[in-house]
Structures are given as structure tokens and as C-alpha cells.
Design a protein around this motif. Structure first.
Motif, PDB file in Angstrom:
ATOM      1  N   ARG A  76      -5.955   9.218  -1.560  1.00  0.00           N
ATOM      2  CA  ARG A  76      -5.701   9.972  -2.797  1.00  0.00           C
ATOM      3  C   ARG A  76      -5.821   9.081  -4.030  1.00  0.00           C
ATOM      4  NH1 ARG A  76      -1.040  11.613  -1.622  1.00  0.00           N
ATOM      5  NH2 ARG A  76       0.327  10.529  -3.068  1.00  0.00           N
ATOM      6  N   ILE A  77      -5.262   7.872  -3.960  1.00  0.00           N
ATOM      7  CA  ILE A  77      -5.350   6.942  -5.080  1.00  0.00           C
ATOM      8  C   ILE A  77      -6.790   6.472  -5.276  1.00  0.00           C
ATOM      9  CG2 ILE A  77      -4.576   4.722  -5.986  1.00  0.00           C
ATOM     10  CD1 ILE A  77      -2.479   6.976  -6.021  1.00  0.00           C
ATOM     11  N   ALA A  78      -7.533   6.304  -4.192  1.00  0.00           N
ATOM     12  CA  ALA A  78      -8.943   5.911  -4.297  1.00  0.00           C
ATOM     13  C   ALA A  78      -9.739   6.948  -5.078  1.00  0.00           C
ATOM     14  CB  ALA A  78      -9.539   5.701  -2.912  1.00  0.00           C
TER      15      ALA A  78
ATOM     16  N   ILE B 224      -9.668  16.539   0.447  1.00  0.00           N
ATOM     17  CA  ILE B 224      -9.739  15.983  -0.905  1.00  0.00           C
ATOM     18  C   ILE B 224     -11.146  15.486  -1.226  1.00  0.00           C
ATOM     19  CG2 ILE B 224      -7.295  15.368  -0.886  1.00  0.00           C
ATOM     20  CD1 ILE B 224      -8.127  12.439  -0.569  1.00  0.00           C
ATOM     21  N   GLY B 225     -11.943  15.290  -0.191  1.00  0.00           N
ATOM     22  CA  GLY B 225     -13.309  14.836  -0.409  1.00  0.00           C
ATOM     23  C   GLY B 225     -14.238  15.934  -0.880  1.00  0.00           C
ATOM     24  N   ALA B 226     -13.816  17.192  -0.741  1.00  0.00           N
ATOM     25  CA  ALA B 226     -14.688  18.313  -1.074  1.00  0.00           C
ATOM     26  C   ALA B 226     -15.169  18.262  -2.526  1.00  0.00           C
ATOM     27  CB  ALA B 226     -13.981  19.632  -0.789  1.00  0.00           C
ATOM     28  N   GLY B 227     -14.286  17.848  -3.426  1.00  0.00           N
ATOM     29  CA  GLY B 227     -14.677  17.801  -4.832  1.00  0.00           C
ATOM     30  C   GLY B 227     -14.657  16.406  -5.415  1.00  0.00           C
ATOM     31  N   ALA B 228     -14.675  15.393  -4.567  1.00  0.00           N
ATOM     32  CA  ALA B 228     -14.519  14.022  -5.039  1.00  0.00           C
ATOM     33  C   ALA B 228     -15.837  13.457  -5.556  1.00  0.00           C
ATOM     34  CB  ALA B 228     -13.978  13.139  -3.923  1.00  0.00           C
ATOM     35  N   ASP B 229     -15.739  12.585  -6.554  1.00  0.00           N
ATOM     36  CA  ASP B 229     -16.907  11.890  -7.088  1.00  0.00           C
ATOM     37  C   ASP B 229     -17.202  10.609  -6.323  1.00  0.00           C
ATOM     38  OD1 ASP B 229     -17.283  13.804  -9.103  1.00  0.00           O
ATOM     39  OD2 ASP B 229     -15.861  12.781 -10.415  1.00  0.00           O
ATOM     40  N   VAL B 230     -16.295  10.209  -5.442  1.00  0.00           N
ATOM     41  CA  VAL B 230     -16.480   8.992  -4.655  1.00  0.00           C
ATOM     42  C   VAL B 230     -16.733   9.362  -3.205  1.00  0.00           C
ATOM     43  CG1 VAL B 230     -15.035   7.601  -6.175  1.00  0.00           C
ATOM     44  CG2 VAL B 230     -14.001   8.746  -4.196  1.00  0.00           C
ATOM     45  N   ALA B 231     -17.210   8.399  -2.436  1.00  0.00           N
ATOM     46  CA  ALA B 231     -17.412   8.598  -1.000  1.00  0.00           C
ATOM     47  C   ALA B 231     -16.103   8.344  -0.259  1.00  0.00           C
ATOM     48  CB  ALA B 231     -18.485   7.654  -0.481  1.00  0.00           C
ATOM     49  N   LEU B 232     -15.813   9.190   0.696  1.00  0.00           N
ATOM     50  CA  LEU B 232     -14.632   9.049   1.550  1.00  0.00           C
ATOM     51  C   LEU B 232     -15.134   8.980   2.989  1.00  0.00           C
ATOM     52  CD1 LEU B 232     -12.405  11.679  -0.235  1.00  0.00           C
ATOM     53  CD2 LEU B 232     -12.047   9.222  -0.264  1.00  0.00           C
ATOM     54  N   VAL B 233     -14.977   7.817   3.611  1.00  0.00           N
ATOM     55  CA  VAL B 233     -15.572   7.568   4.933  1.00  0.00           C
ATOM     56  C   VAL B 233     -14.464   7.136   5.895  1.00  0.00           C
ATOM     57  CG1 VAL B 233     -17.492   6.466   6.141  1.00  0.00           C
ATOM     58  CG2 VAL B 233     -17.559   6.667   3.644  1.00  0.00           C
ATOM     59  N   PRO B 234     -13.745   8.085   6.490  1.00  0.00           N
ATOM     60  CA  PRO B 234     -12.710   7.723   7.457  1.00  0.00           C
ATOM     61  C   PRO B 234     -13.287   7.481   8.840  1.00  0.00           C
ATOM     62  CG  PRO B 234     -12.750  10.091   7.196  1.00  0.00           C
ATOM     63  CD  PRO B 234     -13.813   9.531   6.261  1.00  0.00           C
TER      64      PRO B 234
ATOM     65  N   ALA C 255       0.817  -1.217   0.000  1.00  0.00           N
ATOM     66  CA  ALA C 255       0.000   0.000   0.000  1.00  0.00           C
ATOM     67  C   ALA C 255       0.851   1.268   0.000  1.00  0.00           C
ATOM     68  CB  ALA C 255      -0.935   0.006   1.201  1.00  0.00           C
ATOM     69  N   ALA C 256       2.126   1.154   0.358  1.00  0.00           N
ATOM     70  CA  ALA C 256       3.016   2.315   0.314  1.00  0.00           C
ATOM     71  C   ALA C 256       3.519   2.597  -1.095  1.00  0.00           C
ATOM     72  CB  ALA C 256       4.201   2.103   1.253  1.00  0.00           C
ATOM     73  N   ASP C 257       3.397   1.630  -2.005  1.00  0.00           N
ATOM     74  CA  ASP C 257       3.791   1.789  -3.413  1.00  0.00           C
ATOM     75  C   ASP C 257       2.557   2.275  -4.166  1.00  0.00           C
ATOM     76  OD1 ASP C 257       4.366   1.481  -6.115  1.00  0.00           O
ATOM     77  OD2 ASP C 257       5.587  -0.302  -5.812  1.00  0.00           O
ATOM     78  N   LEU C 258       2.460   3.579  -4.387  1.00  0.00           N
ATOM     79  CA  LEU C 258       1.229   4.153  -4.921  1.00  0.00           C
ATOM     80  C   LEU C 258       0.960   3.730  -6.363  1.00  0.00           C
ATOM     81  CD1 LEU C 258       1.222   7.728  -3.348  1.00  0.00           C
ATOM     82  CD2 LEU C 258       0.329   5.571  -2.449  1.00  0.00           C
ATOM     83  N   ASP C 259       1.995   3.475  -7.141  1.00  0.00           N
ATOM     84  CA  ASP C 259       1.783   2.991  -8.502  1.00  0.00           C
ATOM     85  C   ASP C 259       1.175   1.591  -8.484  1.00  0.00           C
ATOM     86  OD1 ASP C 259       2.716   5.298  -9.743  1.00  0.00           O
ATOM     87  OD2 ASP C 259       4.799   4.598  -9.758  1.00  0.00           O
ATOM     88  N   GLN C 260       1.709   0.732  -7.626  1.00  0.00           N
ATOM     89  CA  GLN C 260       1.159  -0.614  -7.490  1.00  0.00           C
ATOM     90  C   GLN C 260      -0.270  -0.553  -6.958  1.00  0.00           C
ATOM     91  OE1 GLN C 260       3.263  -3.113  -4.710  1.00  0.00           O
ATOM     92  NE2 GLN C 260       2.305  -4.993  -5.448  1.00  0.00           N
ATOM     93  N   LEU C 261      -0.496   0.319  -6.007  1.00  0.00           N
ATOM     94  CA  LEU C 261      -1.827   0.468  -5.420  1.00  0.00           C
ATOM     95  C   LEU C 261      -2.826   0.958  -6.462  1.00  0.00           C
ATOM     96  CD1 LEU C 261      -3.540   0.390  -2.807  1.00  0.00           C
ATOM     97  CD2 LEU C 261      -2.884   2.779  -2.443  1.00  0.00           C
ATOM     98  N   ARG C 262      -2.393   1.893  -7.295  1.00  0.00           N
ATOM     99  CA  ARG C 262      -3.286   2.434  -8.329  1.00  0.00           C
ATOM    100  C   ARG C 262      -3.771   1.322  -9.260  1.00  0.00           C
ATOM    101  NH1 ARG C 262      -0.100   5.876  -9.827  1.00  0.00           N
ATOM    102  NH2 ARG C 262      -0.889   7.695  -8.712  1.00  0.00           N
ATOM    103  N   GLY C 263      -2.878   0.468  -9.689  1.00  0.00           N
ATOM    104  CA  GLY C 263      -3.268  -0.634 -10.549  1.00  0.00           C
ATOM    105  C   GLY C 263      -4.216  -1.600  -9.872  1.00  0.00           C
ATOM    106  N   PHE C 264      -4.006  -1.824  -8.584  1.00  0.00           N
ATOM    107  CA  PHE C 264      -4.853  -2.742  -7.827  1.00  0.00           C
ATOM    108  C   PHE C 264      -6.260  -2.183  -7.647  1.00  0.00           C
ATOM    109  CE2 PHE C 264      -6.191  -4.220  -3.478  1.00  0.00           C
ATOM    110  CZ  PHE C 264      -6.479  -5.538  -3.837  1.00  0.00           C
ATOM    111  N   LEU C 265      -6.381  -0.895  -7.305  1.00  0.00           N
ATOM    112  CA  LEU C 265      -7.687  -0.312  -7.003  1.00  0.00           C
ATOM    113  C   LEU C 265      -8.502  -0.005  -8.254  1.00  0.00           C
ATOM    114  CD1 LEU C 265      -7.052   2.100  -3.989  1.00  0.00           C
ATOM    115  CD2 LEU C 265      -7.760  -0.292  -3.996  1.00  0.00           C
ATOM    116  N   THR C 266      -7.871   0.071  -9.400  1.00  0.00           N
ATOM    117  CA  THR C 266      -8.604   0.352 -10.635  1.00  0.00           C
ATOM    118  C   THR C 266      -9.718  -0.655 -10.873  1.00  0.00           C
ATOM    119  OG1 THR C 266      -6.675   1.410 -11.639  1.00  0.00           O
ATOM    120  CG2 THR C 266      -8.367   0.604 -13.142  1.00  0.00           C
ATOM    121  N   ALA C 267      -9.513  -1.872 -10.431  1.00  0.00           N
ATOM    122  CA  ALA C 267     -10.508  -2.940 -10.638  1.00  0.00           C
ATOM    123  C   ALA C 267     -11.387  -3.155  -9.417  1.00  0.00           C
ATOM    124  CB  ALA C 267      -9.795  -4.231 -11.007  1.00  0.00           C
ATOM    125  N   ARG C 268     -11.473  -2.181  -8.494  1.00  0.00           N
ATOM    126  CA  ARG C 268     -12.245  -2.353  -7.275  1.00  0.00           C
ATOM    127  C   ARG C 268     -13.281  -1.238  -7.138  1.00  0.00           C
ATOM    128  NH1 ARG C 268      -8.920  -5.704  -8.133  1.00  0.00           N
ATOM    129  NH2 ARG C 268      -8.198  -7.355  -6.771  1.00  0.00           N
TER     130      ARG C 268
END
Length: 375
Positions: free
Chosen positions: A86-88, A111-121, A56-69
Motif C-alpha cells: 500500500r505504501i509502495a 490495489i494493483g487494479a488502478g495503480a500507476d506502479v507495478a506490483l509483482v508478488p 517495515a511495520a511503522d508505515l509512516d517511517q516506511l513511507r519516508g524511506f520509500l519516497t526516495a526509492r
């Protein structure tokens, strides 16, 4: 209501992440539990969900993983969550996490102010379930005077000098013991030091101490601004714990050497499933012109299959995912825990476990005695 099957990633195969993955898989979702450690994944795998090696610290690897989720749940240490969130947003993946870190939550809100996705921390127990209980308690009064929230995740049989076992994240524990704590005092949000404001608390005949820790109020100081005179969150521990932690973190200055502190806790406070979680929320306010007090006391006991902290944290998180998928939470932007109603939360499959598997009580079984000061 039938919920559409989603592709859900759970990041972090530790004590909590594996339980979250299992609960979501039981609800029919396509779940993948990811971690950088093959050994950790092998220990967590149980056939109900897929596993994948992802750092999860490798943002490029994470980006590829989350694209399909469709959804990602972060059960990673708090310091990884800014990058994951941020990658989400970039990949259009709805985001949930367990963070107690105030700075991380502020970043996610930004970052949630203009996001198209839900951010629920801040899902889980505290923050999380405790914030929903606190908001519900405030709503019981016409005018609120005081809201006190106290939560303890403790070994059932304390055997070490700390009288404590680390049952969740060592990094999160150190973080909440070191950072300033938000409370509301005399109607104004203020910061107070962690490990201070010591109280003696007696619940069901067991003596505890309670003291300030960071992050437990979540966003409630903002949500209830101008509506409550005094509000605080404190952690419950067995008596004597706070003084030892103050010696380590302040006297020996290990707050500035967190890696050494992490090694000490990992060595001296092993994980146990024989634990107990105690939740105590009390409110004082006016109802129909009369000053009244109301309280909620809940206790959860660990089992060989699942510790109490695993149950309460995982159920609190999964309940929020359920509410989101049922359309009972906003569908994009920053979402607060208290955006969920207590009734809706407890009606979810996961949330119902927080009533069915608790030993509840009324105000008569809990009592406070301040030993130093109100803060």
C-alpha cells in the motif's frame, strides 16, 4: 542491453533478503538493505550495498524511506506485505515480494487494479519460478490433461526427528502448512486441506513424500482456468515429516498457537547451508493427437557461500526485477509470475544461474507413485 541504474530498497535482512540485495548490487543498482534489527543488518552487511534501520511495520517511517526509492523488494514475513504494498503505491515505488500467502496476493491484486506502479508478488521459488515452469509446461501441449508441480527445500543430511531444517521463513512455513490449498480437479478450481494428498516420490534414487501446501500455485489456477483438467502443487519432504507436522498442528492444536509452533521450529530445525532444492514438474497432454508426458527435474545443492534455497529464491526474485527493467513485463498494475516467458526469465543474469547451477534431468530420472489419492 544496458539497464538503467535504479535506487532499490530490500526490506528484511534475513537469509534471503541479504542475498537479493547482493545480487542487485552486483548488477550496478544503488541498493539499500533495511531492517528493524541493527544486529541483523550488521550480520548481513558486506560493503556492496548500504544498510538502514527501518521498521517495515511503522508505515509512516516506511513511507519516508520509500519516497526516495524506485523499487522495493519485500523479503519480510507475509503479514507485513499488505502495508508495504500500500505504501509502495502511495510513494510511486514499484513493488516485488516473496509471499506465498493467498490472501495477501489477493489484496495486492485489488490495489494493483488502478495503480500507476507495478506490483509483482509471489517472486522466488514456489510460488515464483515454479509457476513460470508450470505455465511453460502447459504450453507444450495442444491440450493439457495434467500438470503436477513438486518442490522441496531440504537439508542434505537430515539429523532431527522432523528430518527438516528451516531454510527460509518460519512464519511462511507455518502459513503454508495451515491454510487451504488451491488445486484444479476435473477442470474446476477447488480447495483441499494442507498436509493431505500424500504421495511417495522417487527422484535420483532418493525417496521423498509430497503433500498439499498452500500458495505454491500462485495465480496459475486463474491463468490456466479451462485449459487444464488436473493441476496441483505439493511440497517435497523426507518420508514421515507430514505425519509429525499433522500431530503438532492438528493433534496438539498448535495451528491455533502459532507462536508456540514458531518456537518449536526455531529451536529444533536450525538453518543450514548444506541443503538441497529439488524441482519436479511433469505434464501430460495431447500433441498432434497423441497422448504424451513431459517432465523437468532440477536439483540445486547448497555451498558454504550460499544455500540452495537462498540461490533459488533470490535468483527467482531478481530475475523478475531484471525482466521488468528490460521492459519484458507490464510496467504497471498487478503482474503474475507467468507473465514472464521461461526463455526470457532464464536469459536474465540471475535466471541463468537457475540453469548453470542446477543438475538437470529428463523424465527418466523421476517417478511418481500416488499412495492415497489424486488430490
Amino acid at each position: 542491453m544496458t539497464i538503467e541504474r535504479k535506487r532499490i530498497a530490500v526490506l528484511g535482512a534475513g537469509q534471503i533478503g541479504a542475498i537479493i540485495a547482493g545480487m542487485l548490487a552486483e548488477q550496478g543498482h544503488q541498493v539499500t538493505l533495511a531492517d528493524a534489527s541493527p544486529a541483523q543488518l550488521a550480520q548481513a552487511a558486506d560493503g556492496r550495498f548500504a544498510t538502514e534501520i527501518v521498521d517495515a511495520a511503522d508505515l509512516d517511517q516506511l513511507r519516508g524511506f520509500l519516497t526516495a526509492r524506485d523499487i522495493v523488494v519485500s523479503a519480510c514475513p507475509y503479514f507485513l506485505n499488505k502495508g508495504i504494498a500500500r505504501i509502495a503505491v502511495e510513494t510511486g515505488t514499484h513493488y516485488f515480494d516473496l509471499t506465498e500467502d493467498v490472501e495477501t496476493t489477493a489484496y495486492i491484486k485489488q490495489i494493483g487494479a488502478g495503480a500507476d506502479v507495478a506490483l509483482v508478488p509471489q517472486c522466488g521459488l514456489a510460488p515464483g519460478f515454479i509457476c513460470i515452469l508450470g505455465a511453460d509446461m502447459a504450453a507444450r501441449f495442444d491440450r493439457v490433461k495434467t500438470i503436477k508441480m513438486r518442490v522441496g527445500a531440504l537439508p542434505l543430511y537430515p539429523t532431527n526427528a522432523l528430518r527438516y531444517n528451516v531454510t527460509w521463513s518460519v512464519d511462511g512455513l507455518i502459513n503454508e502448512y495451515c491454510n487451504p490449498c488451491e488445486i484444479v480437479f476435473d477442470g474446476k478450481p477447488i480447495l483441499v486441506p494442507a498436509l493431505e494428498g500424500l504421495e511417495s516420490v522417487m527422484i535420483d534414487g532418493v525417496a521423498y513424500e509430497a503433500f498439499n501446501t498452500s500458495g505454491g500455485l500462485g495465480t496459475l489456477t486463474e491463468t490456466l482456468a479451462g485449459k487444464v483438467r488436473d493441476m496441483s502443487y505439493k511440497t517435497l519432504r523426507y518420508p514421515g515429516h507430514a505425519e509429525i507436522m499433522k500431530l503438532l498442528l492438528r493433534g496438539l492444536e498448535l495451528a491455533d498457537d502459532k507462536e508456540t509452533m514458531r518456537r518449536i521450529l526455531s529451536h529444533s530445525a536450525p538453518f543450514t547451508r548444506k541443503d538441497v532444492v529439488v524441482v519436479f514438474v511433469t505434464g501430460i497432454g495431447e500433441k498432434a493427437g497423441r497422448l504424451e508426458e513431459d517432465s523437468v527435474v532440477l536439483r540445486y545443492d547448497g555451498t558454504p557461500a550460499m544455500s540452495a534455497i537462498q540461490l533459488t529464491t533470490a535468483a527467482g526474485c531478481v530475475a523478475m526485477v531484471e525482466l521488468f527493467l528490460a521492459g519484458k513485463l507490464p510496467q504497471q498494475g498487478f503482474i503474475r509470475q507467468e507473465d514472464a516467458s521461461l526463455a526470457d526469465f532464464l536469459a536474465t543474469r540471475a535466471g541463468s544461474r537457475l540453469t548453470s547451477e542446477s543438475r538437470g534431468a529428463d523424465v527418466a530420472r523421476g517417478a511418481y507413485q500416488d499412495t492415497r489419492n489424486a488430490a
